[in-house]
Write an enzyme that holds these catalytic residues in place. Structure first.
Site, PDB file in Angstrom:
ATOM      1  N   SER B 139      12.742  28.867 -45.097  1.00  0.00           N
ATOM      2  CA  SER B 139      11.699  29.480 -44.257  1.00  0.00           C
ATOM      3  C   SER B 139      10.304  29.315 -44.860  1.00  0.00           C
ATOM      4  O   SER B 139      10.138  28.923 -46.011  1.00  0.00           O
ATOM      5  CB  SER B 139      11.993  30.962 -44.091  1.00  0.00           C
ATOM      6  N   CYS B 140       9.322  29.668 -44.069  1.00  0.00           N
ATOM      7  CA  CYS B 140       7.925  29.559 -44.507  1.00  0.00           C
ATOM      8  C   CYS B 140       7.673  30.357 -45.783  1.00  0.00           C
ATOM      9  O   CYS B 140       7.055  29.862 -46.725  1.00  0.00           O
ATOM     10  CB  CYS B 140       6.985  30.015 -43.393  1.00  0.00           C
ATOM     11  N   ASN B 141       8.154  31.609 -45.821  1.00  0.00           N
ATOM     12  CA  ASN B 141       7.920  32.439 -47.003  1.00  0.00           C
ATOM     13  C   ASN B 141       8.656  31.885 -48.225  1.00  0.00           C
ATOM     14  O   ASN B 141       8.102  31.861 -49.327  1.00  0.00           O
ATOM     15  CB  ASN B 141       8.378  33.876 -46.735  1.00  0.00           C
ATOM     16  N   HIS B 193      14.425  37.425 -48.454  1.00  0.00           N
ATOM     17  CA  HIS B 193      13.605  36.356 -49.038  1.00  0.00           C
ATOM     18  C   HIS B 193      14.050  35.981 -50.449  1.00  0.00           C
ATOM     19  O   HIS B 193      14.091  34.808 -50.803  1.00  0.00           O
ATOM     20  CB  HIS B 193      12.132  36.758 -49.020  1.00  0.00           C
ATOM     21  N   HIS B 219       1.078  34.982 -43.613  1.00  0.00           N
ATOM     22  CA  HIS B 219       1.673  35.962 -44.519  1.00  0.00           C
ATOM     23  C   HIS B 219       0.870  35.947 -45.822  1.00  0.00           C
ATOM     24  O   HIS B 219       0.304  34.927 -46.201  1.00  0.00           O
ATOM     25  CB  HIS B 219       3.113  35.582 -44.885  1.00  0.00           C
TER      26      HIS B 219
END
Lengths: 335, 335
Positions: B139-141, B193, B219
């Site tokens: 994912s992006c995070n 995460h 974010h």
């Protein structure tokens, strides 16, 4: 004989302190000050508070038809203790005036600890302000951190605390500040919050980071604590549940965000819909090994209000027992 | 021979992967899929992409006058590799279809690591997807955390990392989700995460907490890292400055929040105004003893796009050297 309280600066904090003082049986409002005849000044008149103003504002108040009881100096003279809620940069000037008049005074968290040399939190150090001429109630965020961390440290000894403060950008009555669609980090590290906690708990290892976000309701803290003593999640929940002025809420009851917390405060019939307690999400408390994680929320407009009342009581020697003062304050304010 | 890429799901990520594939000289778009004839579907036609749709959508597309190249199954047949950007719950079903057709496929971070058994980040593990049939770009995070933490760990060995993710609530094109004036903690700890980072760096001790806030842009992470080896603030800055796909910005240059970052991305002429890099504030990097503190920002719509391109290259054995693939991707995309 009730203690005579003057409120210097009738803004977000000042007007709330006034309401709370009015709810006590051992203190009374002798006046509030305001520099401009705003809706808040007009409302203060309606509430029956004598309104004092700087000399240079007399004309504007007269023009606006807002009755004035006298000058700021007159209010200082009439008071036993002044709760100073003026904006920044006036502290030293007013301190000299209060000192010259032989009055006690309380400042808020916007001022430095150095101004008074004593800072106040009811849970952590009520007695340090006993009989003092000057003290300072620490900021909303610092108050929030002290309410929970003091008791956790007392029970399990904190080795290290790492805190991220997710700060509201503006108060609900502020249409001037932003951001409105961005996240803004406070890049100067450590942020002032950690050292401010240490003004009351100098032995605590605490580091703080902070970001501003587009909301008006509350601050939220994410807190990571490395504990010296082992603890279970249940033991920590028990300690937090018993912290004075801390409210435990459940996500599964629908309290999913700061929006529901502030709605709950309105349902509880609090004055102005305030949430004076620090709010902790029960499901968000977790211990893994010696590390504790939890979330808490802080209503920036109101959590320091009961502390101001207790601080008056400590400084004016109205009640020697911190627990009794806090209990009296909380009962009168509907906590 | 260019690798033929099909994009299954032409939403926030899918449309960006399509643009990036189009910018490469060793791969090409054979089609995209869309379930409804939205403005995005119409724009795909304008861009010259063959649009494939589920059988049950053929009628709606015909009624809307949006030309269709065939069914989703036709696109799978035409492609060498499918970049799957479909929403949740379809992954297992499509995996079976891709497998039956003997095609390669890449999923996004919304899916579990278990789906593919391999997860991808160009900096951290380019070679693990070499020749693989199925992989997953995290994912992006998670991508953001890997880009910086991998290099910090490589240089100074991370003992512990504590991260708070301050998450945007909705993407810029989303007018459905909130909150719009509240902070919402993710009370289930640890958040997903940390374990997701561990799908690529299983040796890393990392704990994550998260809150949702009312913004659409990016974010922000607050990161606390306890290091095994001593480091100075300057040494850490040097490492972060040299991380691939990480951009250092200065608060004193006026980049005070995510708003200015995204404005900078538009000034840089990036497609859609995207910021593909992870952005770190230089003044927000600080080492105290063995503890490192820093802030970084993640453009949730776009940071994974270059990773998708590199993942295609690794899976299709187009380039064995991770650095060369990344350099090629970045140059073509204007990073």
């Amino acid at each position: 004989m009730k203690v005579k309280v003057g409120i210097n600066g009738y803004g977000t904090i000042g007007k709330r302190v006034a309401t709370a003082v009015n709810q006590q049986d051992d203190m009374e409002i002798v006046g509030i000050t305001k520099t401009r005849p705003t809706y808040e000044a007009k409302d203060a008149v309606k509430k029956g508070y004598p309104v004092y103003v700087p000399k240079e504002s007399l004309e504007a108040f007269e023009a606006a038809g807002v009755p004035v009881a006298g000058t700021v100096e007159d209010m200082i003279e009439a008071a036993d203790i002044i709760v100073d809620c003026t904006p920044g940069k006036l502290a030293e000037e007013y301190k000299a005036k209060y000192a010259a008049a032989g009055k006690k005074a309380i400042w808020q968290g916007g001022e430095d600890h150095g101004l008074t040399g004593i800072s106040f939190n009811a849970t952590a150090n009520y007695k340090e302000s006993w009989g003092a001429q000057f003290s300072r109630v620490v900021s909303c965020n610092t108050t929030g951190l002290l309410r929970t961390l003091y008791k956790i440290d007392e029970n399990f000894k904190i080795k290290n605390a790492f805190v991220t403060l997710i700060r509201r950008s503006a108060d609900p009555n502020d249409s001037k500040n932003g951001p409105i669609n961005a996240i803004e980090p406070v890049v100067k590290l450590p942020t002032h919050h950690g050292p401010d906690v240490q003004s009351i708990m100098p032995w605590l290892n605490i580091s703080t980071m902070a970001v501003k976000v587009p909301t008006t309701l509350m601050h939220v803290h994410t807190i990571v604590v490395e504990l010296e003593k082992e603890a279970t999640t249940e033991e920590i929940k028990e300690v937090i549940r018993n912290c004075p002025r801390v409210m435990m809420v459940k996500n599964k009851d629908g309290v999913k965000s700061t929006a529901q917390i502030m709605d709950l405060a309105r349902e509880l019939g609090r004055s102005r819909g305030d949430m004076f307690e620090i709010v902790v999400w029960e499901e968000g408390i977790k211990v893994v090994g010696n590390t504790l994680y939890f979330y808490q929320a802080v209503n920036q407009e109101s959590d320091v209000i009961p502390e101001n009342i207790d601080c008056i009581r400590s400084m004016c020697k109205l009640e020697a027992d911190p627990a009794k003062s806090m209990e009296k304050t909380d009962r009168s304010m509907g906590l």
